[in-house]
Design a protein around this motif. Structure first.
Motif, PDB file in Angstrom:
ATOM      1  N   GLY A  51       0.838  -1.075   0.181  1.00  0.00           N
ATOM      2  CA  GLY A  51       0.123   0.001   0.091  1.00  0.00           C
ATOM      3  C   GLY A  51       0.603   1.395  -0.096  1.00  0.00           C
ATOM      4  O   GLY A  51       2.089   1.055  -0.089  1.00  0.00           O
ATOM      5  N   VAL A  52       0.179   2.351   0.191  1.00  0.00           N
ATOM      6  CA  VAL A  52       0.994   3.672   0.052  1.00  0.00           C
ATOM      7  C   VAL A  52       0.051   4.808   0.882  1.00  0.00           C
ATOM      8  O   VAL A  52      -0.963   4.620   1.174  1.00  0.00           O
ATOM      9  N   GLY A  53       1.077   5.380   1.743  1.00  0.00           N
ATOM     10  CA  GLY A  53       0.694   6.541   2.618  1.00  0.00           C
ATOM     11  C   GLY A  53       1.052   7.781   2.060  1.00  0.00           C
ATOM     12  O   GLY A  53       2.167   8.064   1.418  1.00  0.00           O
ATOM     13  N   VAL A  54       0.315   8.900   2.230  1.00  0.00           N
ATOM     14  CA  VAL A  54       0.530  10.303   1.792  1.00  0.00           C
ATOM     15  C   VAL A  54       0.442  11.176   3.031  1.00  0.00           C
ATOM     16  O   VAL A  54      -0.754  11.128   3.675  1.00  0.00           O
ATOM     17  N   ARG A  55       1.562  11.912   3.054  1.00  0.00           N
ATOM     18  CA  ARG A  55       1.415  12.701   4.212  1.00  0.00           C
ATOM     19  C   ARG A  55       1.669  14.272   3.630  1.00  0.00           C
ATOM     20  O   ARG A  55       2.494  14.582   2.863  1.00  0.00           O
ATOM     21  N   VAL A  56       0.797  15.311   4.386  1.00  0.00           N
ATOM     22  CA  VAL A  56       1.246  16.547   3.788  1.00  0.00           C
ATOM     23  C   VAL A  56       1.487  17.478   5.211  1.00  0.00           C
ATOM     24  O   VAL A  56       0.912  17.129   6.121  1.00  0.00           O
ATOM     25  N   TYR A  57       2.298  18.628   5.019  1.00  0.00           N
ATOM     26  CA  TYR A  57       2.361  19.628   6.083  1.00  0.00           C
ATOM     27  C   TYR A  57       1.794  20.997   5.684  1.00  0.00           C
ATOM     28  O   TYR A  57       2.016  21.106   4.565  1.00  0.00           O
ATOM     29  N   LYS A  58       1.357  21.758   6.701  1.00  0.00           N
ATOM     30  CA  LYS A  58       1.182  23.160   6.555  1.00  0.00           C
ATOM     31  C   LYS A  58       1.712  23.725   7.745  1.00  0.00           C
ATOM     32  O   LYS A  58       0.965  23.854   8.899  1.00  0.00           O
TER      33      LYS A  58
END
Length: 459
Positions: A51-58
Motif C-alpha cells: 500500500g501507499v501512505g501520503v502525508r502533507v504539512y502546512k
C-alpha cells in the motif's frame, strides 16, 4: 514500485490545496512464519502487505492518508483526501525528483523466500528438540521461525526519491517446565537483519537449550524478598530498562510536546558520569538496524548521553520543526498504515570502566537480574515497573540461589543517576517496540550494570 511520473502527480495533488510539503511512502512486505508445537508443524503462514501512505504539512499541521489501492485513480484519491484535510488555499510546486542511493550496510546472502518451508521447519525442529531433551521436567515446547522481506519507496516535494529493502529473520523457542502441578516458562528469541545465514552464527539447538534452561531454573526457585536493594542487571535484554524507562523519553515524539522527563535538559547532567547511551541504526545486520529511516534520511549513530550528560534526542521531521532541530534518521513506522514518528533502532548503554567480577563482588546483599521481562512505563514521569524473569540473590559478593516473582520499580531519571558501576560485556537483545507509529524491530543492550539502590517488588 511506482513510476516517477505517477509519484510526481500524487505529490502535486497532495499540495494542491496549499500544503508546503508532501511525502509518499510506498511499501510491499512479504513475511513467512513456521510455527511448531512439541516437534510438529502447526501452521505455515504467508502474509503480504502492500500500500501507499501520503502525508502533507502546512506549518506544524499535518495530515495523513493511506490506501491499498495502488492504481493511479486510487493514489490520486488518497492524495486528495490528505490535501483536503489540510486545505488552506491552492498551490503548485515545481517538483523535480532526484533518485538517491545511500548504500546497503546490511548485506543478505540467503534470501529466506528462496528457501523451501521444509528447510525452515528443519531448523526450527533442531531448536525445539534441544529444548525438549534438555531436562525431564520440560512438558511443552513451542517455536516460531519468522522471516520478513520489507521493501519501501519514499519520495517528497523536496525532490527526494529513494528505496530500501529490509530482510529480517528471527527464531523464537519457548519452553515450559512442570513439576507437582506447577509450571515455569522460559524463552529465547534471537533475530538479525539477515537472511537464513543467521544460523551460521546462531546454533538453533542453543536457542532451545537456553529457553529450557530458564524454565528449569525458575521451577526450583523460591520467592524473592521485597524492599530496597542494590541490584546488578545483566547484559543483553537487561537493556530493556533503559529502552523503556529512558529511551522513549528521549524521543522527540514526547520531547517536542514537553511530555518528557528530559525535555529542555540538553547539556545537563542527567545520569551517572559512567553512563554513555547510544542509539545506532548503522550496526551491520543488527535486528533494529536501518539503511534509511521511513522519511528517507540515512541512518545515524546518535550519542544520546555521554558521560552522564544529555547530548541529543531522537528526532523525526515534523517534531524537528517543532523543536527547531534537524532530524536524526530516527523516523520509523510499522507500515504504510502509520504516519512515522521518532523511534529507537539499536539503543544501548556502552561499555564502562568496571570489571564484571568486581560489580558482583561489591554487592553484600542484593539481587542479580539475569533476564528481564515486560513491564509498564509512563514516559512523562519515567515511572516504571519491570518483571525479572530470571533472578538470583547475591550474598557476600556471590551469586546464590535463584528467586522468582521479582520486579524492579523506579523512575527513569533516578535509575540513570543510581547506575554507579558499568561493566565491559556489552551485548544486545531483540524485541518489538510499540508506540504511536506501530510495532517496529529494535535492539536493546548494555553490559552488566550495578544500580546502587532500587525498589524490588517480591514477597
Amino acid at each position: 514500485m511506482l513510476s516517477r511520473e505517477l509519484i510526481g502527480d500524487v505529490l502535486q495533488k497532495a499540495v494542491s490545496t496549499g500544503a508546503d510539503f508532501a511525502e509518499v511512502f510506498a511499501e510491499h512486505t512479504k513475511s513467512n512464519a513456521v510455527n511448531m508445537i512439541d516437534g510438529k508443524v502447526e501452521t505455515i503462514t504467508d502474509n503480504y502487505l502492500s500500500g501507499v501512505g501520503v502525508r502533507v504539512y502546512k506549518g506544524l499541521r499535518s495530515a495523513y492518508a493511506s490506501t491499498s489501492d495502488t492504481s493511479r485513480a486510487g493514489l490520486m484519491r488518497c492524495a486528495d483526501n490528505a490535501a483536503q484535510a489540510i486545505a488552506s488555499g491552492s498551490a503548485q510546486m515545481d517538483i523535480v525528483l532526484t533518485e538517491r542511493r545511500f548504500g546497503d550496510i546490511h548485506p543478505v546472502r540467503i534470501v529466506p523466500a528462496s528457501v523451501p518451508a521444509s528447510r525452515k521447519a528443519e531448523l526450527l525442529r533442531l531448536g525445539c528438540q534441544a529444548a525438549r531433551e534438555y531436562h525431564e521436567s520440560i512438558s511443552q515446547v513451542q517455536g516460531t521461525l519468522l522471516d520478513v522481506d520489507h521493501s519501501v519507496l519514499i519520495a517528497n516535494t523536496e525532490g527526494l526519491l529513494t528505496e530500501d529493502r529490509q530482510i529480517r529473520t528471527r527464531m523464537m523457542v519457548s519452553a515450559v517446565a512442570s513439576r507437582a502441578g506447577e509450571n515455569q516458562s522460559g524463552i529465547c528469541s534471537p533475530g538479525r537483519r539477515m537472511g537464513l545465514e543467521m544460523f551460521e552464527e546462531i546454533d538453533p539447538a542453543s536457542v532451545g537449550r537456553e529457553a529450557a534452561r530458564q524454565a528449569v531454573t525458575m521451577l526450583s526457585a523460591g520467592y524473592c524478598p521485597a524492599g530496597k536493594m542494590t541490584v546488578a542487571i545483566e547484559n543483553g535484554f537487561g537493556g530493556v530498562i533503559f529502552h523503556e524507562a529512558c529511551g522513549h523519553s528521549l524521543e522527540a515524539t514526547s520531547v517536542a510536546m514537553g511530555k518528557s522527563q528530559f525535555a529542555g535538559k540538553l547539556g545537563q547532567q542527567i545520569a551517572n558520569p559512567k553512563v554513555t547511551a547510544i542509539d545506532d541504526g548503522t550496526i551491520p545486520n543488527a535486528w533494529g538496524s536501518i539503511n534509511i529511516d521511513d522519511e528517507g534520511n540515512p541512518s545515524q549513530r546518535n550519542v544520546l548521553i555521554e558521560n552522564g550528560v544529555l547530548k541529543s534526542y531522537l528526532i523525526d521531521r515534523l517534531n524537528g520543526k517543532r523543536m527547531g532541530m534537524a532530524p536524526t534518521g530516527s523516523a520509523r513506522r510499522q507500515s504504510y498504515l502509520y504516519e512515522p514518528t521518532s523511534r529507537m533502532t539499536n539503543t544501548y548503554i556502552a561499555n564502562g570502566p568496571d570489571k564484571n567480577e568486581e560489580i558482583i563482588a561489591s554487592i553484600e546483599n542484593g539481587l542479580y537480574c539475569r533476564h528481564m521481562g515486560g513491564g509498564s512505563v509512563n514516559p512523562v514521569t519515567g515511572e516504571f515497573n519491570f518483571a525479572v524473569t530470571e533472578g538470583y540473590l547475591i550474598r557476600d559478593g556471590k551469586i546464590c540461589e535463584p528467586v522468582r516473582g521479582a520486579s524492579l520499580i523506579g523512575k527513569g531519571s533516578e535509575i540513570l543517576m543510581d547506575i554507579d558501576m558499568v561493566g565491559q560485556n556489552l551485548d544486545h537483545g531483540q524485541g518489538m517496540c510499540g508506540s504511536l507509529s506501530g510495532s517496529i524491530p529494535t535492539n536493546v543492550g548494555q553490559p552488566l550494570i550495578r544500580v546502587s539502590s532500587i525498589t524490588v517488588g517480591g514477597r
